[in-house]
Design a protein around this motif. Structure first.
Motif, PDB file in Angstrom:
ATOM      1  N   LEU A   1      31.830  -9.423 -57.445  1.00  0.00           N
ATOM      2  CA  LEU A   1      33.134 -10.059 -57.644  1.00  0.00           C
ATOM      3  C   LEU A   1      34.261  -9.034 -57.537  1.00  0.00           C
ATOM      4  CD1 LEU A   1      32.492 -12.525 -60.613  1.00  0.00           C
ATOM      5  CD2 LEU A   1      32.660 -13.036 -58.189  1.00  0.00           C
ATOM      6  N   ARG A   2      34.053  -7.850 -58.102  1.00  0.00           N
ATOM      7  CA  ARG A   2      35.089  -6.810 -58.044  1.00  0.00           C
ATOM      8  C   ARG A   2      35.485  -6.512 -56.604  1.00  0.00           C
ATOM      9  NH1 ARG A   2      36.536  -4.214 -62.416  1.00  0.00           N
ATOM     10  NH2 ARG A   2      35.147  -4.323 -64.207  1.00  0.00           N
ATOM     11  N   ILE A   3      34.481  -6.348 -55.762  1.00  0.00           N
ATOM     12  CA  ILE A   3      34.750  -5.957 -54.382  1.00  0.00           C
ATOM     13  C   ILE A   3      35.374  -7.104 -53.599  1.00  0.00           C
ATOM     14  CG2 ILE A   3      33.634  -5.334 -52.197  1.00  0.00           C
ATOM     15  CD1 ILE A   3      31.632  -3.735 -54.032  1.00  0.00           C
ATOM     16  N   TYR A   4      34.729  -8.271 -53.668  1.00  0.00           N
ATOM     17  CA  TYR A   4      35.191  -9.344 -52.788  1.00  0.00           C
ATOM     18  C   TYR A   4      36.453 -10.021 -53.291  1.00  0.00           C
ATOM     19  CZ  TYR A   4      31.153  -8.609 -49.927  1.00  0.00           C
ATOM     20  OH  TYR A   4      30.240  -8.034 -49.087  1.00  0.00           O
ATOM     21  N   LEU A   5      36.640 -10.107 -54.606  1.00  0.00           N
ATOM     22  CA  LEU A   5      37.873 -10.739 -55.080  1.00  0.00           C
ATOM     23  C   LEU A   5      39.085  -9.934 -54.615  1.00  0.00           C
ATOM     24  CD1 LEU A   5      39.397 -12.851 -56.561  1.00  0.00           C
ATOM     25  CD2 LEU A   5      38.975 -11.685 -58.717  1.00  0.00           C
ATOM     26  N   ARG A   6      38.972  -8.603 -54.656  1.00  0.00           N
ATOM     27  CA  ARG A   6      40.084  -7.770 -54.202  1.00  0.00           C
ATOM     28  C   ARG A   6      40.371  -8.043 -52.719  1.00  0.00           C
ATOM     29  NH1 ARG A   6      41.006  -2.782 -52.156  1.00  0.00           N
ATOM     30  NH2 ARG A   6      43.000  -1.900 -52.812  1.00  0.00           N
ATOM     31  N   ARG A   7      39.301  -8.087 -51.916  1.00  0.00           N
ATOM     32  CA  ARG A   7      39.499  -8.325 -50.479  1.00  0.00           C
ATOM     33  C   ARG A   7      40.099  -9.703 -50.217  1.00  0.00           C
ATOM     34  NH1 ARG A   7      33.946  -6.013 -47.720  1.00  0.00           N
ATOM     35  NH2 ARG A   7      34.010  -3.994 -48.765  1.00  0.00           N
ATOM     36  N   VAL A   8      39.622 -10.684 -50.979  1.00  0.00           N
ATOM     37  CA  VAL A   8      40.110 -12.052 -50.775  1.00  0.00           C
ATOM     38  C   VAL A   8      41.583 -12.143 -51.163  1.00  0.00           C
ATOM     39  CG1 VAL A   8      39.893 -14.412 -51.658  1.00  0.00           C
ATOM     40  CG2 VAL A   8      37.865 -13.190 -50.925  1.00  0.00           C
ATOM     41  N   LEU A   9      41.970 -11.461 -52.260  1.00  0.00           N
ATOM     42  CA  LEU A   9      43.378 -11.466 -52.680  1.00  0.00           C
ATOM     43  C   LEU A   9      44.256 -10.832 -51.600  1.00  0.00           C
ATOM     44  CD1 LEU A   9      42.983 -10.403 -56.418  1.00  0.00           C
ATOM     45  CD2 LEU A   9      43.974 -12.550 -55.619  1.00  0.00           C
ATOM     46  N   ILE A  10      43.781  -9.713 -51.042  1.00  0.00           N
ATOM     47  CA  ILE A  10      44.562  -9.034 -50.003  1.00  0.00           C
ATOM     48  C   ILE A  10      44.745  -9.952 -48.794  1.00  0.00           C
ATOM     49  CG2 ILE A  10      44.483  -7.131 -48.324  1.00  0.00           C
ATOM     50  CD1 ILE A  10      43.181  -5.441 -50.582  1.00  0.00           C
ATOM     51  N   ARG A  11      43.652 -10.622 -48.434  1.00  0.00           N
ATOM     52  CA  ARG A  11      43.702 -11.527 -47.283  1.00  0.00           C
ATOM     53  C   ARG A  11      44.669 -12.685 -47.546  1.00  0.00           C
ATOM     54  NH1 ARG A  11      43.349 -12.246 -42.563  1.00  0.00           N
ATOM     55  NH2 ARG A  11      41.813 -13.435 -41.411  1.00  0.00           N
ATOM     56  N   ALA A  12      44.642 -13.207 -48.775  1.00  0.00           N
ATOM     57  CA  ALA A  12      45.532 -14.330 -49.105  1.00  0.00           C
ATOM     58  C   ALA A  12      46.993 -13.895 -49.007  1.00  0.00           C
ATOM     59  CB  ALA A  12      45.213 -14.852 -50.503  1.00  0.00           C
ATOM     60  N   VAL A  13      47.288 -12.693 -49.502  1.00  0.00           N
ATOM     61  CA  VAL A  13      48.673 -12.209 -49.428  1.00  0.00           C
ATOM     62  C   VAL A  13      49.076 -11.990 -47.974  1.00  0.00           C
ATOM     63  CG1 VAL A  13      50.180 -10.264 -49.990  1.00  0.00           C
ATOM     64  CG2 VAL A  13      48.670 -11.222 -51.735  1.00  0.00           C
ATOM     65  N   GLU A  14      48.153 -11.437 -47.170  1.00  0.00           N
ATOM     66  CA  GLU A  14      48.451 -11.251 -45.733  1.00  0.00           C
ATOM     67  C   GLU A  14      48.789 -12.578 -45.071  1.00  0.00           C
ATOM     68  OE1 GLU A  14      45.533  -7.470 -44.674  1.00  0.00           O
ATOM     69  OE2 GLU A  14      44.984  -9.494 -44.051  1.00  0.00           O
ATOM     70  N   ARG A  15      48.017 -13.590 -45.399  1.00  0.00           N
ATOM     71  CA  ARG A  15      48.275 -14.904 -44.790  1.00  0.00           C
ATOM     72  C   ARG A  15      49.615 -15.461 -45.260  1.00  0.00           C
ATOM     73  NH1 ARG A  15      42.377 -15.960 -45.279  1.00  0.00           N
ATOM     74  NH2 ARG A  15      41.580 -16.163 -43.162  1.00  0.00           N
ATOM     75  N   ALA A  16      49.907 -15.282 -46.572  1.00  0.00           N
ATOM     76  CA  ALA A  16      51.169 -15.804 -47.096  1.00  0.00           C
ATOM     77  C   ALA A  16      52.355 -15.090 -46.441  1.00  0.00           C
ATOM     78  CB  ALA A  16      51.211 -15.631 -48.606  1.00  0.00           C
ATOM     79  N   ARG A  17      52.144 -13.828 -46.072  1.00  0.00           N
ATOM     80  CA  ARG A  17      53.228 -13.094 -45.422  1.00  0.00           C
ATOM     81  C   ARG A  17      53.248 -13.340 -43.920  1.00  0.00           C
ATOM     82  NH1 ARG A  17      52.467  -7.487 -48.869  1.00  0.00           N
ATOM     83  NH2 ARG A  17      53.768  -8.147 -50.624  1.00  0.00           N
ATOM     84  N   GLY A  18      52.285 -14.113 -43.452  1.00  0.00           N
ATOM     85  CA  GLY A  18      52.254 -14.444 -42.021  1.00  0.00           C
ATOM     86  C   GLY A  18      51.742 -13.310 -41.169  1.00  0.00           C
TER      87      GLY A  18
END
Lengths: 175, 337
Positions: free
Chosen positions: B315-332
């Protein structure tokens, strides 16, 4: 899980058999089935088509894959009563007029068959893939075959066979 | 081969199916694709006296609701869900979560409602051995939990494995049900009891007719990840689904939903971690703080041979990656598909 504790199965005599109409590889059949019979049991035991295999019976191995109205489904998890009026294609329906289908020929050419137990399911999954996507990439082939387990070939020959059958520049190795 | 007989009643509509289920009594079960029910019947965990077949009911294609969200028929197969243009363009997260379920064959058979209503699983429970009929676990009606022998009597720690439910909860989706006493609409998160013995809290003759998602706000981003051993055709080690909304400057998070699936009896929404994230300016330290809060709150059960510490590391590893990806998508920055 209440039913596991309280409900007992009814006696077999109480359960009605039904007549279903099934088109198998273009041939129409009327078959008497019980609700508990799966389509693999009907194909093998009532129609006599032994190409489709019984495997794990849990939906985990893919050897029982058949095409139901063109969609690749698991024969072990499809009740025959649900197939009434539908059309089934099995591995026996791939060759036409004594001529192997391109995907069957490619499996031979690539040495993609070893013990052969998974082959019928692999061929049906590959057929469904090529009908949907005539030029699949390696990633798409692997995704489409994820539900078919082979313990002999290591899969590379099977992937190569599908590339050969879809005309993607893979040459036969077994000639 | 299924070793016991049962009645089969095909239904032509969901209200008819619900009426049939009521009439046939508590031994009756509804069956969509059968990919969850039939394997359980093979190993006799479930012994229905009758099956109400839903496969003859044609699902409606996905449509846009008046509010601007999507309405998806419960009987839509997962393959159709993963391929539907409306879903892949408007809700790529849902299409992705459908694409990672099972195999091609399972997705062609299994339905969206069936995926949500699947039973919980456990390495001990989902096997067929003689001793399992002699010495039953709680879920089979017995007196001990073998994976967790110190468990409180009657407490079953089997794990709810749906890959789609976490995505739907993160999207704040609702389900619409059909029932003889009148249908209802409830949030996906509310359909779970949190009990391993009986994980779905719908009524016995209540069927999911549709899943409805709300419209997505501006500056919306999503991330989704399913961990599995082979990367295909498996139940998950853990599923992470995140949706978040950024403010107009796209620097601070204004709303977030973080859901972790396949670690407990129901998908776990980590509210504490969401509170850490919301209202703050996005940076690496904030991600680390959010991840810490989430793993503290998620309390994964060790399941399917994975230790708790392994699951927490995962969870530590993938949650961080998923959060980063979500922010990237939100920023377009990343493509939304």
């Amino acid at each position: 899980m209440l039913e596991a504790r309280s409900a007992q199965a009814q006696s077999p005599a109480a359960v009605r058999s039904r007549i279903i109409e099934l088109t198998v590889n273009g041939e129409r059949h009327e078959i008497l089935v019980k609700p508990r019979n799966t389509i693999v049991e009907v194909l093998r035991e009532k129609i006599g088509l032994m190409g489709t295999k019984h495997g794990c019976e849990q939906g985990a191995c893919g050897v029982c894959t058949v095409l139901l109205d063109g969609r690749a489904v698991l024969g072990c998890l499809t009740l025959a009563v649900e197939c009434d009026g539908k059309s089934v294609r099995t591995v026996e329906g791939l060759a036409q007029g004594g001529q192997l289908s391109p995907i069957q020929q490619a499996f031979l050419d690539q040495g993609a068959v070893q013990c052969g137990y998974c082959t019928a399911g692999m061929l049906m999954s590959a057929t469904a893939l090529l009908e949907r996507n005539p030029k699949p990439s390696i990633a798409e082939i692997k995704k489409a075959l994820e539900g078919n387990i082979c313990r002999c070939t290591g899969y590379n020959a099977i992937v190569a066979a599908i590339q050969q059958a879809s005309g993607q520049g893979v040459e036969p190795v077994m000639r | 081969m299924i070793l016991f007989d049962f009645e089969y009643e095909p239904a032509r509509s969901l209200p008819e199916a619900s009426a049939l289920l009521s009439r046939l009594g508590e031994g009756a079960r509804a069956m969509g694709g059968g990919t969850d029910l039939l394997p359980k019947m093979r190993i006799a965990i479930t012994r229905p006296t009758a099956i109400v077949g839903l496969s003859g009911i044609e699902p409606e294609p996905p449509s846009v609701t008046a509010e601007g969200g999507l309405r998806i028929d419960g009987l839509t197969t997962l393959a159709a869900l993963a391929r539907a243009p409306l879903v892949t363009t408007n809700l790529p997260m849902l299409a992705e979560s459908a694409r990672v379920v099972g195999s091609d064959q399972v997705r062609e058979m299994g339905t969206l409602a069936g995926n949500l209503c699947q039973d919980t699983r456990c390495l001990e429970l989902n096997q067929k051995h003689d001793y399992q009929f002699k010495a039953k676990c709680f879920k089979r009606g017995g007196e001990c939990c073998y994976p967790f022998p110190n468990n409180r009597p009657g407490r079953c720690w089997s794990v709810y494995m749906s890959d789609i439910a976490p995505a739907l909860i993160a999207l704040n989706a609702e389900i619409e049900t059909v029932h003889a006493a009148g249908g209802r609409r409830l949030a996906v998160a509310e359909m779970f009891s949190g009990q391993g013995i009986d994980p779905i809290s719908l009524e016995p003759a209540e069927l999911i007719s549709a899943v409805i998602t709300p419209p997505l706000p501006a500056n919306f981003g999503w991330g989704y990840h399913k961990s599995s051993r082979r990367g295909g055709f498996e139940y998950a080690i853990a599923v992470i689904a995140v949706t978040l909304t950024l403010d107009a400057s796209r620097q601070a998070c204004t709303d977030a939903r973080i859901v972790i699936g396949a670690i407990r009896e129901k998908p776990v929404r980590v509210h504490e971690a969401e509170r850490v994230l919301v209202g703050q300016t996005i940076d690496d330290a904030l991600f680390a703080e959010t991840v810490n809060a989430a793993v503290g709150e998620a309390r994964p059960l060790r399941h399917h041979g994975f230790s708790r510490s392994y699951l927490i590391d995962n969870l530590r590893i993938y949650l961080r990656r998923v959060l980063i990806r979500a922010v990237e998508r939100a920023r377009g920055h990343a493509s939304t598909t």
